[in-house]
Design a protein around this motif. Structure first.
Motif, PDB file in Angstrom:
ATOM      1  N   ARG A  10      37.462  10.459 -31.312  1.00 11.29           N
ATOM      2  CA  ARG A  10      36.244  11.115 -30.846  1.00 11.29           C
ATOM      3  C   ARG A  10      35.518  11.764 -32.010  1.00 11.29           C
ATOM      4  N   PHE A  11      34.193  11.738 -31.935  1.00  8.49           N
ATOM      5  CA  PHE A  11      33.358  12.535 -32.836  1.00  8.49           C
ATOM      6  C   PHE A  11      32.579  13.472 -31.926  1.00  8.49           C
ATOM      7  N   GLY A  12      33.042  14.709 -31.779  1.00  7.05           N
ATOM      8  CA  GLY A  12      32.405  15.604 -30.823  1.00  7.05           C
ATOM      9  C   GLY A  12      32.550  15.019 -29.426  1.00  7.05           C
ATOM     10  N   LYS A  13      31.429  14.779 -28.769  1.00  8.92           N
ATOM     11  CA  LYS A  13      31.480  14.248 -27.409  1.00  8.92           C
ATOM     12  C   LYS A  13      31.599  12.734 -27.393  1.00  8.92           C
ATOM     13  N   LEU A  14      31.246  12.121 -28.491  1.00 10.75           N
ATOM     14  CA  LEU A  14      31.224  10.660 -28.540  1.00 10.75           C
ATOM     15  C   LEU A  14      32.623  10.072 -28.766  1.00 10.75           C
ATOM     16  N   GLU A  15      33.017   9.142 -27.894  1.00 10.28           N
ATOM     17  CA  GLU A  15      34.289   8.466 -28.092  1.00 10.28           C
ATOM     18  C   GLU A  15      34.018   7.129 -28.788  1.00 10.28           C
ATOM     19  N   ALA A  16      34.199   7.106 -30.093  1.00 10.17           N
ATOM     20  CA  ALA A  16      33.835   5.928 -30.888  1.00 10.17           C
ATOM     21  C   ALA A  16      34.838   4.794 -30.693  1.00 10.17           C
ATOM     22  N   VAL A  17      36.115   5.145 -30.469  1.00  9.88           N
ATOM     23  CA  VAL A  17      37.156   4.153 -30.171  1.00  9.88           C
ATOM     24  C   VAL A  17      37.949   4.670 -28.979  1.00  9.88           C
ATOM     25  N   GLY A  34      31.598  -7.334 -32.641  1.00  8.20           N
ATOM     26  CA  GLY A  34      31.019  -6.408 -31.671  1.00  8.20           C
ATOM     27  C   GLY A  34      29.681  -5.928 -32.177  1.00  8.20           C
ATOM     28  N   PRO A  35      28.814  -5.517 -31.243  1.00 11.20           N
ATOM     29  CA  PRO A  35      27.475  -5.072 -31.654  1.00 11.20           C
ATOM     30  C   PRO A  35      27.527  -3.790 -32.490  1.00 11.20           C
ATOM     31  N   ASP A  36      26.397  -3.404 -33.050  1.00 12.33           N
ATOM     32  CA  ASP A  36      26.289  -2.167 -33.825  1.00 12.33           C
ATOM     33  C   ASP A  36      26.856  -0.998 -33.032  1.00 12.33           C
ATOM     34  N   GLY A  37      27.647  -0.197 -33.706  1.00  9.42           N
ATOM     35  CA  GLY A  37      28.156   1.016 -33.055  1.00  9.42           C
ATOM     36  C   GLY A  37      29.328   0.770 -32.111  1.00  9.42           C
ATOM     37  N   ALA A  38      29.897  -0.436 -32.136  1.00 12.19           N
ATOM     38  CA  ALA A  38      31.001  -0.775 -31.219  1.00 12.19           C
ATOM     39  C   ALA A  38      32.290  -0.032 -31.570  1.00 12.19           C
ATOM     40  N   GLY A  39      32.415   0.395 -32.825  1.00 14.81           N
ATOM     41  CA  GLY A  39      33.624   1.102 -33.249  1.00 14.81           C
ATOM     42  C   GLY A  39      34.454   0.335 -34.267  1.00 14.81           C
ATOM     43  N   LYS A  40      33.899  -0.698 -34.852  1.00 17.10           N
ATOM     44  CA  LYS A  40      34.641  -1.527 -35.815  1.00 17.10           C
ATOM     45  C   LYS A  40      35.008  -0.738 -37.074  1.00 17.10           C
ATOM     46  N   THR A  41      33.992  -0.115 -37.676  1.00 15.54           N
ATOM     47  CA  THR A  41      34.253   0.637 -38.910  1.00 15.54           C
ATOM     48  C   THR A  41      35.210   1.797 -38.652  1.00 15.54           C
ATOM     49  N   THR A  42      35.023   2.474 -37.539  1.00 12.90           N
ATOM     50  CA  THR A  42      35.918   3.591 -37.195  1.00 12.90           C
ATOM     51  C   THR A  42      37.363   3.091 -37.107  1.00 12.90           C
ATOM     52  N   THR A  43      37.557   1.936 -36.482  1.00 15.07           N
ATOM     53  CA  THR A  43      38.903   1.356 -36.372  1.00 15.07           C
ATOM     54  C   THR A  43      39.476   1.051 -37.753  1.00 15.07           C
ATOM     55  N   ALA A  80      35.207  -1.486 -48.039  1.00 13.57           N
ATOM     56  CA  ALA A  80      34.299  -0.797 -47.119  1.00 13.57           C
ATOM     57  C   ALA A  80      33.014  -1.584 -46.931  1.00 13.57           C
ATOM     58  N   GLN A  81      32.295  -1.238 -45.865  1.00  7.50           N
ATOM     59  CA  GLN A  81      31.026  -1.898 -45.563  1.00  7.50           C
ATOM     60  C   GLN A  81      30.082  -1.781 -46.767  1.00  7.50           C
ATOM     61  N   LYS A  82      30.125  -0.621 -47.427  1.00  6.27           N
ATOM     62  CA  LYS A  82      29.402  -0.476 -48.699  1.00  6.27           C
ATOM     63  C   LYS A  82      30.426  -0.156 -49.777  1.00  6.27           C
ATOM     64  N   ASP A 157      35.466  -4.820 -44.114  1.00  5.55           N
ATOM     65  CA  ASP A 157      34.437  -4.412 -43.158  1.00  5.55           C
ATOM     66  C   ASP A 157      33.134  -5.145 -43.456  1.00  5.55           C
ATOM     67  N   GLU A 158      32.807  -6.119 -42.630  1.00  6.68           N
ATOM     68  CA  GLU A 158      31.608  -6.961 -42.795  1.00  6.68           C
ATOM     69  C   GLU A 158      31.413  -7.382 -44.249  1.00  6.68           C
ATOM     70  N   PRO A 159      32.418  -8.072 -44.809  1.00  6.43           N
ATOM     71  CA  PRO A 159      32.372  -8.376 -46.239  1.00  6.43           C
ATOM     72  C   PRO A 159      31.290  -9.380 -46.634  1.00  6.43           C
TER      73      PRO A 159
HETATM   74  N1  LIG Z   1      31.661  10.376 -38.986  1.00  8.60           N
HETATM   75  C1  LIG Z   1      31.042  10.211 -37.814  1.00  8.60           C
HETATM   76  N2  LIG Z   1      30.521  11.256 -37.148  1.00  8.60           N
HETATM   77  C2  LIG Z   1      29.903  11.097 -35.965  1.00  8.60           C
HETATM   78  N3  LIG Z   1      29.760   9.911 -35.324  1.00  8.60           N
HETATM   79  C3  LIG Z   1      30.246   8.823 -35.946  1.00  8.60           C
HETATM   80  C4  LIG Z   1      30.911   8.904 -37.213  1.00  8.60           C
HETATM   81  N4  LIG Z   1      31.294   7.659 -37.569  1.00  8.60           N
HETATM   82  C5  LIG Z   1      30.890   6.839 -36.579  1.00  8.60           C
HETATM   83  N5  LIG Z   1      30.271   7.535 -35.601  1.00  8.60           N
HETATM   84  C6  LIG Z   1      29.731   6.957 -34.344  1.00  8.60           C
HETATM   85  O1  LIG Z   1      30.757   6.208 -33.739  1.00  8.60           O
HETATM   86  C7  LIG Z   1      30.260   5.013 -33.146  1.00  8.60           C
HETATM   87  C8  LIG Z   1      30.963   3.813 -33.725  1.00  8.60           C
HETATM   88  O2  LIG Z   1      30.551   3.646 -35.074  1.00  8.60           O
HETATM   89  P1  LIG Z   1      31.156   2.533 -36.047  1.00  8.60           P
HETATM   90  O3  LIG Z   1      30.557   2.796 -37.385  1.00  8.60           O
HETATM   91  O4  LIG Z   1      32.622   2.529 -35.941  1.00  8.60           O
HETATM   92  O5  LIG Z   1      30.563   1.215 -35.396  1.00  8.60           O
HETATM   93  P2  LIG Z   1      30.522  -0.283 -35.996  1.00  8.60           P
HETATM   94  O6  LIG Z   1      31.074  -1.147 -34.926  1.00  8.60           O
HETATM   95  O7  LIG Z   1      31.163  -0.310 -37.307  1.00  8.60           O
HETATM   96  O8  LIG Z   1      28.943  -0.544 -36.115  1.00  8.60           O
HETATM   97  P3  LIG Z   1      28.132  -1.442 -37.225  1.00  8.60           P
HETATM   98  O9  LIG Z   1      28.175  -2.845 -36.731  1.00  8.60           O
HETATM   99  O10 LIG Z   1      26.737  -0.867 -37.118  1.00  8.60           O
HETATM  100  O11 LIG Z   1      28.746  -1.226 -38.544  1.00  8.60           O
HETATM  101  C9  LIG Z   1      28.753   5.033 -33.406  1.00  8.60           C
HETATM  102  O12 LIG Z   1      28.107   5.528 -32.264  1.00  8.60           O
HETATM  103  C10 LIG Z   1      28.609   5.972 -34.581  1.00  8.60           C
HETATM  104  O13 LIG Z   1      27.348   6.591 -34.581  1.00  8.60           O
END
Ligand SMILES: Nc1ncnc2c1ncn2[C@@H]1O[C@H](COP(=O)(O)OP(=O)(O)OP(=O)(O)O)[C@@H](O)[C@H]1O
Ligand SMILES: [Mg+2]
Length: 303
Positions: A10-17, A34-43, A80-82, A157-159
């Motif tokens: 979780r990031f605050g209220k948002l459950e990223a994974v 998965g689409p943008d914001g799906a949680g790939k990078t977080t994973t 990393a993605q970057k 991550d999206e190499p």
């Molecule tokens: N450090 C953070 N603080 C707050 N919210 C975050 C943080 N990192 C990611 N998020 C949020 O968590 C969700 C998942 O983000 P993540 O970067 O994992 O997605 P992604 O699948 O990698 O997307 P993309 O395809 O755009 O790279 C998004 O809504 C993002 O805004």
């Protein structure tokens, strides 16, 4: 080699994974799509030990990542993605920088650098500043830097984001070779032709892993809901299809429309509801699978 057990972040209220459970065996190439914001990078960041899970267990190469970070770090490579390349430094200097960072001894370093430069066909560019490389070459350099400490598990991550199709194919040839030598690879990608190249694919949507299987298995599992519509007026066909009950999505594809039905919808009922649009079975590609699954999930979430 990779084991996630009921992992949430979780990031605050948002459950990223959300409640992610997944196991990946040695030598496997696993694709995370998965689409943008799906949680790939977080994973990936949790797997690389850069981010703690809010709940659940993260194990890599047999070790709990949070508790053994020092040991785990040596066994994994994370691109990393970057990824941080130094534009003013040459290809060779970037690699030297990263091998110093990992404290790799000179003899091994030189051997690996030569081997990687051959493998990636980057040897002719060893004295070129990184800033002057093409997009595909930059990514290959980043990969070489990630491989210098000889990791057992690779997180990418999206190499190949923004890299042209030929260079992407090149990059994947390298990944195949590494996997064949026993490396375990978890790669996120926005390209569905790349998903097709993975042993298994996991589809993430809004933090959840909604499907996970081999590309062939996913395609055959979805085959009964994927159809092709031919009609004199494609826009009209699409309008009628989208209004018919049981239709998840209808997207233009060349001179036809690809139609995805709900799991329990019947083709004849849909045809009748459209007043004359005929549906033919479609051999789905990864793109069809992806759209059908995402729409199905959205419909479920809305219900
Ligand atoms: N450090 C953070 N603080 C707050 N919210 C975050 C943080 N990192 C990611 N998020 C949020 O968590 C969700 C998942 O983000 P993540 O970067 O994992 O997605 P992604 O699948 O990698 O997307 P993309 O395809 O755009 O790279 C998004 O809504 C993002 O805004
Ligand atoms: Mg990302």
């Amino acid at each position: 080699m990779i084991a996630l057990g009921n992992v949430s972040r979780r990031f605050g209220k948002l459950e990223a994974v959300k409640d992610l459970t997944l196991e990946i065996r040695q030598g496997e190439i696993f694709g995370l799509v998965g689409p943008d914001g799906a949680g790939k990078t977080t994973t990936l960041r949790m797997l690389a030990g850069l981010l703690d899970p809010t709940e659940g267990t993260v194990r890599v190469a047999g070790l709990d990542v949070g508790r053994n970070l020092d040991v785990v770090k040596d066994r994994i490579g994370y691109m990393a993605q970057k990824f941080g390349l130094y534009g003013d430094l040459t290809v060779e200097e970037n690699m030297l920088f990263y091998s110093d960072l990992f404290g790799i001894e000179v003899e091994l370093r030189d051997r690996l650098m030569n081997e990687f430069l051959q493998m990636t066909r980057m040897a002719p560019f060893r004295t070129r500043p990184a800033a002057k490389l093409s997009g595909g070459m930059k990514q290959k350099l980043a990969l070489m830097c990630t491989l210098l400490h000889r990791p057992q598990v690779l997180f990418l991550d999206e190499p190949t984001n923004g890299v042209d199709p030929l260079s992407r194919r090149d990059f994947w040839e390298i990944l195949y070779r590494l996997a064949k030598e026993g490396m375990t690879i978890l790669v996120s990608t926005a390209y569905l032709d790349e998903a097709e190249r993975c042993d298994r694919v996991g589809l993430m949507h809004k933090g959840r892993l909604i499907e996970c299987d081999s590309p062939d298995a996913l395609k055959s599992r979805l085959a009964h809901v994927c159809f092709l519509a031919k009609y004199e007026d494609l826009r009209e066909a699409r309008r009628r299809l989208l209004a018919a009950p049981g239709v998840l999505e209808a997207v233009p594809a060349g001179a036809a429309v690809h139609v995805y039905l709900e799991d329990d919808a019947r083709r004849e009922d849909v045809e009748r509801a459209t007043g004359g649009v005929t549906l033919r079975p479609l051999q789905p590609a990864m793109e069809d699978v992806f759209i059908a699954l995402i729409r199905r999930e959205e419909r479920r979430a809305a219900a």
